[in-house]
Design an enzyme around this catalytic site. Structure first.
Site, short mmCIF file in Angstrom:
data_model
loop_
_atom_site.label_atom_id
_atom_site.label_comp_id
_atom_site.label_asym_id
_atom_site.label_seq_id
_atom_site.Cartn_x
_atom_site.Cartn_y
_atom_site.Cartn_z
N HIS A 199 0.11 -16.73 -4.37
CA HIS A 199 -1.03 -16.45 -5.25
C HIS A 199 -0.61 -16.09 -6.67
CE1 HIS A 199 -3.51 -15.59 -1.37
NE2 HIS A 199 -3.37 -16.87 -1.60
N PHE B 100 -7.07 -5.16 -0.22
CA PHE B 100 -8.47 -5.52 -0.39
C PHE B 100 -9.34 -4.99 0.74
CE2 PHE B 100 -8.28 -9.57 -3.27
CZ PHE B 100 -8.09 -8.75 -4.37
N CYS C 157 -2.23 -23.31 -25.60
CA CYS C 157 -0.88 -23.76 -26.00
C CYS C 157 0.19 -23.39 -24.97
CB CYS C 157 -0.51 -23.23 -27.38
SG CYS C 157 -0.19 -21.46 -27.39
N ILE D 55 4.14 -0.74 7.77
CA ILE D 55 5.30 -1.63 7.73
C ILE D 55 6.53 -0.98 7.09
CG2 ILE D 55 4.55 -2.80 5.60
CD1 ILE D 55 5.71 -5.37 7.14
N ASN E 138 1.23 -4.75 11.58
CA ASN E 138 0.03 -4.56 10.76
C ASN E 138 -0.74 -3.34 11.25
OD1 ASN E 138 -1.08 -6.14 8.51
ND2 ASN E 138 -2.97 -6.08 9.71
N ASP F 206 2.30 -8.70 -7.14
CA ASP F 206 2.82 -7.52 -7.84
C ASP F 206 4.31 -7.60 -8.20
OD1 ASP F 206 4.09 -7.02 -5.34
OD2 ASP F 206 2.44 -5.74 -4.69
N THR G 184 0.84 -1.22 0.00
CA THR G 184 0.00 0.00 0.00
C THR G 184 0.87 1.26 0.00
OG1 THR G 184 -0.22 -0.12 2.40
CG2 THR G 184 -2.03 -1.02 1.11
N THR H 103 -0.99 -8.02 6.31
CA THR H 103 -1.99 -9.00 5.89
C THR H 103 -3.07 -9.16 6.94
OG1 THR H 103 -2.40 -11.34 5.35
CG2 THR H 103 -0.45 -10.89 6.69
P1 NAD Z 1 -6.02 -7.65 2.92
O1 NAD Z 1 -6.48 -6.54 2.05
O2 NAD Z 1 -7.01 -8.65 3.36
O3 NAD Z 1 -5.36 -7.06 4.23
C1 NAD Z 1 -4.37 -6.08 4.19
C2 NAD Z 1 -3.92 -5.84 5.62
O4 NAD Z 1 -2.79 -5.01 5.58
C3 NAD Z 1 -4.98 -5.15 6.49
O5 NAD Z 1 -5.03 -5.83 7.73
C4 NAD Z 1 -4.42 -3.73 6.65
O6 NAD Z 1 -4.73 -3.18 7.91
C5 NAD Z 1 -2.95 -3.95 6.52
N1 NAD Z 1 -2.20 -2.84 5.96
C6 NAD Z 1 -2.52 -2.02 4.92
N2 NAD Z 1 -1.52 -1.16 4.67
C7 NAD Z 1 -0.54 -1.43 5.58
C8 NAD Z 1 0.75 -0.90 5.83
N3 NAD Z 1 1.25 0.12 5.11
N4 NAD Z 1 1.48 -1.43 6.84
C9 NAD Z 1 0.99 -2.45 7.61
N5 NAD Z 1 -0.23 -2.99 7.41
C10 NAD Z 1 -0.97 -2.50 6.40
O7 NAD Z 1 -4.77 -8.32 2.19
P2 NAD Z 1 -4.22 -9.82 2.26
O8 NAD Z 1 -4.27 -10.33 3.64
O9 NAD Z 1 -2.94 -9.84 1.52
O10 NAD Z 1 -5.28 -10.66 1.41
C11 NAD Z 1 -5.81 -10.15 0.22
C12 NAD Z 1 -5.52 -10.96 -1.05
O11 NAD Z 1 -5.53 -10.00 -2.09
C13 NAD Z 1 -4.20 -11.62 -1.13
O12 NAD Z 1 -4.45 -12.92 -1.50
C14 NAD Z 1 -3.44 -10.93 -2.29
O13 NAD Z 1 -3.07 -11.89 -3.24
C15 NAD Z 1 -4.45 -10.08 -2.98
N6 NAD Z 1 -4.00 -8.71 -3.27
C16 NAD Z 1 -2.71 -8.47 -3.67
C17 NAD Z 1 -2.29 -7.19 -3.92
C18 NAD Z 1 -0.86 -6.96 -4.37
O14 NAD Z 1 -0.28 -7.85 -4.98
N7 NAD Z 1 -0.26 -5.82 -4.03
C19 NAD Z 1 -3.16 -6.10 -3.76
C20 NAD Z 1 -4.49 -6.38 -3.36
C21 NAD Z 1 -4.89 -7.68 -3.11
#
Ligand code: NAD
Length: 253
Positions: free
Chosen positions: A127, A41, A138, A243, A225, A112, A34, A202
């Site tokens: 994932h 999500f 193919c 983080i 988190n 990503d 982020t 996460t």
């Molecule tokens: P999630 O959206 O369920 O949870 C994100 C968590 O990160 C939340 O608890 C939030 O409070 C915390 N968070 C957000 N920004 C933060 C920061 N700067 N520092 C610390 N904590 C922070 O995400 P998830 O648990 O990864 O599950 C969502 C699914 O979505 C995953 O399977 C993933 O593959 C996919 N996804 C991936 C991406 C990517 O690749 N960047 C982006 C969106 C979703």
């Protein structure tokens, strides 16, 4: 468990834990990216709280891909491919920890590729990755730029294979699909051998990925988190914060 200390004190404790560790594993999710400008999500500004014709969790499912491929690619290309995003301090610090022999593996739910962009080598992508795409017929390989270009020029927005004209699918694990067995096995091995597990960015609600945390047998379970998780009570150190900001304050010696 250390809970009431100030953030400065907690970062000092994290520094001490890292100094004393020799086999750290990092387990992370969308929150790690982020600070690179990619929405997660479940945060309030996350994709689940934005208005779409269909709920995002439905869009990123295999059934949806099979039956509404055009809608899938509209969401996927707009919201899930972010080729301009750059690694942030969290990605760079984790890469540095690996380079110095402190960190043995990164297990990520992210798709990503930013850990690799920061220089990390041993990354298990539970994932998959937006950077790998294959023809469903193919198996020809295509990169993420191909997907974006084809989405733009194709009348239905669906990328097709230039060799056989079948649909190209991202190597991303959609809901209803299984995780790759090798990736799971390697992740379990790494977590089981770790002396410290750092979990960050996460919500730990996506299964089976989050279940891997149960394999940890080491000394220090650190959670960094923004919002609470069900695993907070099991942590030895809990830091509620961003983080990238937290890890940027760690020195690697
Ligand atoms: P999630 O959206 O369920 O949870 C994100 C968590 O990160 C939340 O608890 C939030 O409070 C915390 N968070 C957000 N920004 C933060 C920061 N700067 N520092 C610390 N904590 C922070 O995400 P998830 O648990 O990864 O599950 C969502 C699914 O979505 C995953 O399977 C993933 O593959 C996919 N996804 C991936 C991406 C990517 O690749 N960047 C982006 C969106 C979703």
């Amino acid at each position: 468990m250390y809970t009431m200390e100030s953030i400065d004190k907690k970062i000092q404790i994290l520094q001490d834990i890292i100094n004393d560790s020799n086999s750290i594993v990092f387990f992370g999710g969308a929150g790690v990216s982020t600070e690179s400008g990619i929405p997660d999500f479940r945060s309030t500004s996350g994709l689940y709280n934005q208005e779409w014709k269909y709920p995002p969790e439905q869009i990123v499912s295999r059934t949806f891909f099979n039956h509404k491929c055009s809608e899938f690619y509209k969401f996927y290309c707009q919201k899930m491919i972010a080729l301009d995003a750059k690694p942030n301090s969290a990605h760079f610090k984790l890469a540095e920890l690996e380079q110095k022999g402190k960190l043995s593996a990164i297990i990520t739910q992210n798709i990503d590729g930013l850990h690799q962009a920061a220089g990390s080598k041993n990354v298990f992508e539970l994932h998959g990755s937006v950077h790998r795409n294959f023809c469903v017929n193919c198996n020809s390989f295509y990169d993420a730029s191909f997907i974006l270009e084809q989405h733009k020029i194709d009348s239905d927005g669906i990328p097709h294979c230039t060799k056989c004209n079948h649909i190209v699918k991202p190597d991303v694990v959609l809901y209803e699909e299984s995780l790759d067995n090798n990736t799971i096995d390697n992740s379990i091995k790494a977590i089981s051998k770790a002396d410290t597990l750092i979990i960050g960015g996460t919500s730990l609600v996506v299964y089976p990925a989050s279940g891997l945390v149960r394999y940890f047998r080491g000394k220090n379970l650190v959670i960094i988190n923004m919002s609470p998780t069900d695993y907070d009570k099991n942590s030895t150190l809990l830091i509620q914060g961003k983080i990238g900001e937290v890890l940027s304050r760690i020195s690697v010696v």
